[in-house]
Write an enzyme that holds these catalytic residues in place. Structure first.
Site, PDB file in Angstrom:
ATOM      1  N   LYS A   9       0.840  -1.199   0.000  1.00  0.00           N
ATOM      2  CA  LYS A   9       0.000   0.000   0.000  1.00  0.00           C
ATOM      3  C   LYS A   9       0.883   1.260   0.000  1.00  0.00           C
ATOM      4  O   LYS A   9       2.110   1.170   0.195  1.00  0.00           O
ATOM      5  CB  LYS A   9      -0.932  -0.058   1.215  1.00  0.00           C
ATOM      6  CG  LYS A   9      -1.949  -1.218   1.148  1.00  0.00           C
ATOM      7  CD  LYS A   9      -2.789  -1.288   2.422  1.00  0.00           C
ATOM      8  CE  LYS A   9      -3.877  -2.347   2.325  1.00  0.00           C
ATOM      9  NZ  LYS A   9      -4.670  -2.421   3.585  1.00  0.00           N
ATOM     10  N   TYR A  49     -12.238  -2.802  -3.147  1.00  0.00           N
ATOM     11  CA  TYR A  49     -12.802  -2.832  -1.798  1.00  0.00           C
ATOM     12  C   TYR A  49     -14.330  -2.748  -1.786  1.00  0.00           C
ATOM     13  O   TYR A  49     -14.920  -2.296  -0.794  1.00  0.00           O
ATOM     14  CB  TYR A  49     -12.187  -1.713  -0.957  1.00  0.00           C
ATOM     15  CG  TYR A  49     -10.745  -2.000  -0.566  1.00  0.00           C
ATOM     16  CD1 TYR A  49     -10.431  -3.046   0.310  1.00  0.00           C
ATOM     17  CD2 TYR A  49      -9.686  -1.240  -1.058  1.00  0.00           C
ATOM     18  CE1 TYR A  49      -9.118  -3.317   0.674  1.00  0.00           C
ATOM     19  CE2 TYR A  49      -8.362  -1.501  -0.697  1.00  0.00           C
ATOM     20  CZ  TYR A  49      -8.093  -2.544   0.175  1.00  0.00           C
ATOM     21  OH  TYR A  49      -6.785  -2.813   0.540  1.00  0.00           O
ATOM     22  N   ASN A 112      -1.737  -0.083   7.357  1.00  0.00           N
ATOM     23  CA  ASN A 112      -1.238  -1.436   7.649  1.00  0.00           C
ATOM     24  C   ASN A 112      -0.390  -2.045   6.528  1.00  0.00           C
ATOM     25  O   ASN A 112      -0.259  -3.264   6.435  1.00  0.00           O
ATOM     26  CB  ASN A 112      -2.384  -2.355   8.085  1.00  0.00           C
ATOM     27  CG  ASN A 112      -3.415  -2.564   6.995  1.00  0.00           C
ATOM     28  OD1 ASN A 112      -3.325  -1.966   5.929  1.00  0.00           O
ATOM     29  ND2 ASN A 112      -4.390  -3.420   7.258  1.00  0.00           N
ATOM     30  N   HIS A 115      -1.685  -5.426   1.455  1.00  0.00           N
ATOM     31  CA  HIS A 115      -2.929  -6.166   1.224  1.00  0.00           C
ATOM     32  C   HIS A 115      -2.601  -7.567   0.731  1.00  0.00           C
ATOM     33  O   HIS A 115      -1.658  -7.755  -0.022  1.00  0.00           O
ATOM     34  CB  HIS A 115      -3.780  -5.467   0.157  1.00  0.00           C
ATOM     35  CG  HIS A 115      -4.914  -6.329  -0.322  1.00  0.00           C
ATOM     36  ND1 HIS A 115      -6.102  -6.418   0.372  1.00  0.00           N
ATOM     37  CD2 HIS A 115      -5.020  -7.197  -1.362  1.00  0.00           C
ATOM     38  CE1 HIS A 115      -6.900  -7.286  -0.251  1.00  0.00           C
ATOM     39  NE2 HIS A 115      -6.264  -7.770  -1.304  1.00  0.00           N
ATOM     40  N   GLU A 126      -9.508 -10.047  -7.540  1.00  0.00           N
ATOM     41  CA  GLU A 126      -8.563  -8.939  -7.362  1.00  0.00           C
ATOM     42  C   GLU A 126      -7.485  -8.947  -8.453  1.00  0.00           C
ATOM     43  O   GLU A 126      -7.101  -7.887  -8.967  1.00  0.00           O
ATOM     44  CB  GLU A 126      -7.946  -9.005  -5.964  1.00  0.00           C
ATOM     45  CG  GLU A 126      -8.979  -8.684  -4.882  1.00  0.00           C
ATOM     46  CD  GLU A 126      -8.543  -9.065  -3.474  1.00  0.00           C
ATOM     47  OE1 GLU A 126      -7.387  -9.506  -3.289  1.00  0.00           O
ATOM     48  OE2 GLU A 126      -9.374  -8.915  -2.549  1.00  0.00           O
TER      49      GLU A 126
HETATM   50  N1  UDP Z   1      -9.509  -0.884   7.454  1.00  0.00           N
HETATM   51  C1  UDP Z   1      -9.493   0.279   8.200  1.00  0.00           C
HETATM   52  N2  UDP Z   1     -10.202   0.321   9.376  1.00  0.00           N
HETATM   53  C2  UDP Z   1     -10.904  -0.747   9.832  1.00  0.00           C
HETATM   54  C3  UDP Z   1     -10.915  -1.929   9.084  1.00  0.00           C
HETATM   55  C4  UDP Z   1     -10.208  -1.964   7.896  1.00  0.00           C
HETATM   56  O1  UDP Z   1      -8.868   1.250   7.812  1.00  0.00           O
HETATM   57  O2  UDP Z   1     -11.524  -0.649  10.904  1.00  0.00           O
HETATM   58  C5  UDP Z   1      -8.774  -0.936   6.199  1.00  0.00           C
HETATM   59  C6  UDP Z   1      -7.394  -1.611   6.324  1.00  0.00           C
HETATM   60  O3  UDP Z   1      -6.509  -0.959   5.405  1.00  0.00           O
HETATM   61  C7  UDP Z   1      -7.676  -3.020   5.855  1.00  0.00           C
HETATM   62  C8  UDP Z   1      -8.695  -2.759   4.741  1.00  0.00           C
HETATM   63  O4  UDP Z   1      -9.503  -1.695   5.240  1.00  0.00           O
HETATM   64  O5  UDP Z   1      -6.504  -3.674   5.412  1.00  0.00           O
HETATM   65  C9  UDP Z   1      -9.573  -3.923   4.373  1.00  0.00           C
HETATM   66  O6  UDP Z   1     -10.176  -4.437   5.546  1.00  0.00           O
HETATM   67  P1  UDP Z   1     -10.291  -6.007   5.785  1.00  0.00           P
HETATM   68  O7  UDP Z   1     -11.148  -6.225   6.969  1.00  0.00           O
HETATM   69  O8  UDP Z   1     -10.684  -6.674   4.499  1.00  0.00           O
HETATM   70  O9  UDP Z   1      -8.790  -6.415   6.196  1.00  0.00           O
HETATM   71  P2  UDP Z   1      -7.636  -7.191   5.392  1.00  0.00           P
HETATM   72  O10 UDP Z   1      -8.311  -8.195   4.507  1.00  0.00           O
HETATM   73  O11 UDP Z   1      -6.857  -6.155   4.625  1.00  0.00           O
HETATM   74  O12 UDP Z   1      -6.795  -7.832   6.461  1.00  0.00           O
HETATM   75 MG    MG Z   2      -9.908  -8.112   3.254  1.00  0.00          MG
END
Ligand code: UDP
Ligand code: MG
Length: 149
Positions: A9, A49, A112, A115, A126
């Protein structure tokens, strides 16, 4: 063999963690099938997303992902979708174990670093969102005979 979509990211790119991420995937023995530096458009980020469209963090997430270039990658390997998720660690770096990418390099769920697809189906979706078919390369990966019995 399974494929997954991995994306460093904008924060990961800006913090110079692209090499670190690639190093970990290479050392694990995952075969790189696609790689590119791109500026993600709002449209692309929205497709990626789409499942989170109604979530309160969605606008911030789209702003973050489109704020600066990302590095999009495709890796292939045995059970690579689940294995890559283990290498990434928990979504919230505060919960991610040391030794994982998010655990080692992150602090905030909104920054974080990386991805990774959460299932074989989302990997397919994706990869189709981010890559043209011709950008996923077929080639002989010489370490394969040293990785698999
Ligand atoms: N995210 C965020 N706040 C939250 C939850 C998710 O900013 O409370 C963002 C974070 O960048 C995350 C992405 O949204 O990686 C997608 O969320 P997901 O739950 O799918 O997590 P991932 O699959 O990336 O672990
Ligand atoms: Mg996810």
């Amino acid at each position: 063999m399974e494929k997954t979509f991995i994306m460093v990211k904008p924060d990961g790119v800006q913090r110079g963690l692209v090499g670190e991420v690639i190093k970990r995937f290479e050392a694990k023995g995952f075969k790189m099938r696609g790689l590119k530096l791109i500026q993600v458009s709002e449209e692309l980020a929205g497709q990626h997303y789409a499942e989170h469209k109604e979530r309160p963090f969605f606008p911030g997430l789209i702003a973050y992902i489109t704020s600066a270039p990302v590095v999009a990658m495709c890796f292939e390997g045995k059970n690579v979708v689940a294995e890559a998720r283990k290498m990434l660690g928990a979504t919230n770096p505060a919960d991610a174990a040391p030794g994982t990418i998010r655990g080692d390099f992150g602090q905030d769920i909104g920054r974080n670093i990386i991805h990774g697809s959460d299932s074989v189906e989302s990997a397919e979706t994706e990869l189709a969102v981010y890559f043209d078919k011709a950008e996923i390369l077929e080639y002989d990966y010489l370490p394969s005979k040293w990785l698999f019995e």
